[in-house]
Structure formats: structure tokens, C-alpha cells
Write a protein that holds these residues in place. Structure first.
Motif, PDB file in Angstrom:
ATOM      1  N   MET A   1      58.567  52.108 117.773  1.00 39.57           N
ATOM      2  CA  MET A   1      58.471  53.847 117.719  1.00 39.57           C
ATOM      3  C   MET A   1      56.920  53.610 116.466  1.00 39.57           C
ATOM      4  N   ALA A   2      57.671  52.155 115.533  1.00 39.98           N
ATOM      5  CA  ALA A   2      57.078  52.687 114.274  1.00 39.98           C
ATOM      6  C   ALA A   2      55.487  52.917 114.477  1.00 39.98           C
ATOM      7  N   ARG A   3      54.305  52.303 115.297  1.00 42.96           N
ATOM      8  CA  ARG A   3      53.269  52.568 115.946  1.00 42.96           C
ATOM      9  C   ARG A   3      52.882  53.254 116.982  1.00 42.96           C
ATOM     10  N   ALA A   4      54.234  53.859 117.592  1.00 39.03           N
ATOM     11  CA  ALA A   4      53.445  54.743 118.493  1.00 39.03           C
ATOM     12  C   ALA A   4      52.818  56.380 117.760  1.00 39.03           C
ATOM     13  N   ASP A   5      52.268  56.781 118.399  1.00 36.19           N
ATOM     14  CA  ASP A   5      51.236  57.989 118.380  1.00 36.19           C
ATOM     15  C   ASP A   5      51.856  59.465 118.858  1.00 36.19           C
ATOM     16  N   HIS A   6      52.606  58.743 119.712  1.00 40.53           N
ATOM     17  CA  HIS A   6      53.012  59.763 121.037  1.00 40.53           C
ATOM     18  C   HIS A   6      54.211  58.979 121.621  1.00 40.53           C
ATOM     19  N   LEU A   7      55.790  60.094 121.786  1.00 45.57           N
ATOM     20  CA  LEU A   7      57.020  60.009 122.436  1.00 45.57           C
ATOM     21  C   LEU A   7      57.404  60.666 123.134  1.00 45.57           C
ATOM     22  N   VAL A   8      57.671  60.272 124.471  1.00 50.70           N
ATOM     23  CA  VAL A   8      57.969  61.139 126.001  1.00 50.70           C
ATOM     24  C   VAL A   8      58.978  61.088 126.147  1.00 50.70           C
ATOM     25  N   LEU A   9      60.135  61.624 126.043  1.00 46.44           N
ATOM     26  CA  LEU A   9      61.705  61.717 126.407  1.00 46.44           C
ATOM     27  C   LEU A   9      61.919  62.089 127.909  1.00 46.44           C
ATOM     28  N   ALA A  10      62.112  61.970 128.683  1.00 43.56           N
ATOM     29  CA  ALA A  10      62.977  61.797 130.278  1.00 43.56           C
ATOM     30  C   ALA A  10      63.414  61.544 130.469  1.00 43.56           C
ATOM     31  N   ALA A  11      65.105  62.293 129.728  1.00 46.00           N
ATOM     32  CA  ALA A  11      66.303  60.998 130.446  1.00 46.00           C
ATOM     33  C   ALA A  11      67.555  61.974 130.077  1.00 46.00           C
ATOM     34  N   PRO A  12      68.563  61.867 131.424  1.00 43.80           N
ATOM     35  CA  PRO A  12      69.180  63.022 131.889  1.00 43.80           C
ATOM     36  C   PRO A  12      70.283  62.533 129.994  1.00 43.80           C
ATOM     37  N   ILE A  13      71.217  63.348 130.335  1.00 44.76           N
ATOM     38  CA  ILE A  13      71.784  63.550 128.759  1.00 44.76           C
ATOM     39  C   ILE A  13      73.597  62.904 129.087  1.00 44.76           C
ATOM     40  N   THR A  14      73.574  61.929 128.613  1.00 44.23           N
ATOM     41  CA  THR A  14      74.881  61.399 128.776  1.00 44.23           C
ATOM     42  C   THR A  14      75.708  60.850 127.620  1.00 44.23           C
ATOM     43  N   PRO A  15      76.367  59.962 127.667  1.00 38.56           N
ATOM     44  CA  PRO A  15      77.106  60.079 126.478  1.00 38.56           C
ATOM     45  C   PRO A  15      76.355  58.325 125.666  1.00 38.56           C
ATOM     46  N   ALA A  16      75.268  57.853 126.456  1.00 37.09           N
ATOM     47  CA  ALA A  16      74.754  56.361 126.241  1.00 37.09           C
ATOM     48  C   ALA A  16      73.012  57.002 125.811  1.00 37.09           C
ATOM     49  N   THR A  17      72.894  58.694 126.090  1.00 32.70           N
ATOM     50  CA  THR A  17      71.435  59.056 125.282  1.00 32.70           C
ATOM     51  C   THR A  17      70.887  60.182 124.730  1.00 32.70           C
ATOM     52  N   GLN A  18      72.552  60.440 124.821  1.00 29.14           N
ATOM     53  CA  GLN A  18      72.796  61.531 123.712  1.00 29.14           C
ATOM     54  C   GLN A  18      72.677  61.358 121.959  1.00 29.14           C
ATOM     55  N   HIS A  19      72.005  62.043 121.307  1.00 25.66           N
ATOM     56  CA  HIS A  19      71.323  62.297 120.150  1.00 25.66           C
ATOM     57  C   HIS A  19      69.927  60.355 120.569  1.00 25.66           C
ATOM     58  N   LEU A  20      69.896  60.221 120.756  1.00 22.63           N
ATOM     59  CA  LEU A  20      68.768  58.780 121.656  1.00 22.63           C
ATOM     60  C   LEU A  20      68.461  58.803 120.358  1.00 22.63           C
ATOM     61  N   LEU A  21      67.365  59.941 120.189  1.00 19.99           N
ATOM     62  CA  LEU A  21      66.186  59.998 118.726  1.00 19.99           C
ATOM     63  C   LEU A  21      67.350  60.646 117.848  1.00 19.99           C
ATOM     64  N   ASN A  22      67.834  59.294 117.093  1.00 18.39           N
ATOM     65  CA  ASN A  22      68.379  60.404 116.034  1.00 18.39           C
ATOM     66  C   ASN A  22      67.914  60.152 114.204  1.00 18.39           C
ATOM     67  N   ALA A  23      68.325  60.422 113.440  1.00 17.91           N
ATOM     68  CA  ALA A  23      68.354  60.287 112.179  1.00 17.91           C
ATOM     69  C   ALA A  23      67.189  58.990 111.804  1.00 17.91           C
TER      70      ALA A  23
END
Length: 72
Positions: A1-23
């Protein structure tokens, strides 16, 4: 992620994906990276995102604000 210019999130919301992109993950990203969330709003920790955004970038968080407004 540190090198990414773009990040696309396309996932369902589940306990495992809740706040997948966190602080911790947001802090590792480039300041110039673009985040596109075509999944559920809960994939991104909104408070962490707003804390990381410079004031001038707040306009790009419109979709997240909309999610909060709809809940009220």
C-alpha cells in the motif's frame, strides 16, 4: 500500500472487512494516493480517514459524509 497511487475497494461488508482501511493502513499510504470505494462505506474507518485528510482534500470524502447523513 505504501507504493500505491490508487486503491480501489470492492468488497462486501463482513466482520473481517469492517474498517479494512483503518488508521494504520491509511498512515502507510502516499499522501497523493487516490482511494475509490465502490463497496460498502464501512470498509473505510471514516474517523481515521478524516483525521488523515488535509482540509483541502475533504471534498473527496463526500461519499463518506453522505453515508453518515443517511443514517441520521
Amino acid at each position: 500500500m505504501a507504493r500505491a497511487d490508487h486503491l480501489v475497494l470492492a468488497a462486501p461488508i463482513t466482520p473481517a472487512t469492517q474498517h479494512l482501511l483503518n488508521a494504520e493502513r491509511l498512515a502507510r499510504m502516499k499522501a497523493t494516493a487516490h482511494i475509490v470505494n465502490v463497496g460498502r462505506g464501512g470498509l473505510i474507518d471514516q474517523d481515521a480517514l478524516l483525521a488523515e485528510l488535509p482540509l483541502t482534500a475533504a471534498i473527496f470524502a463526500v461519499a463518506l459524509v453522505w453515508q453518515r447523513l443517511r443514517r441520521r
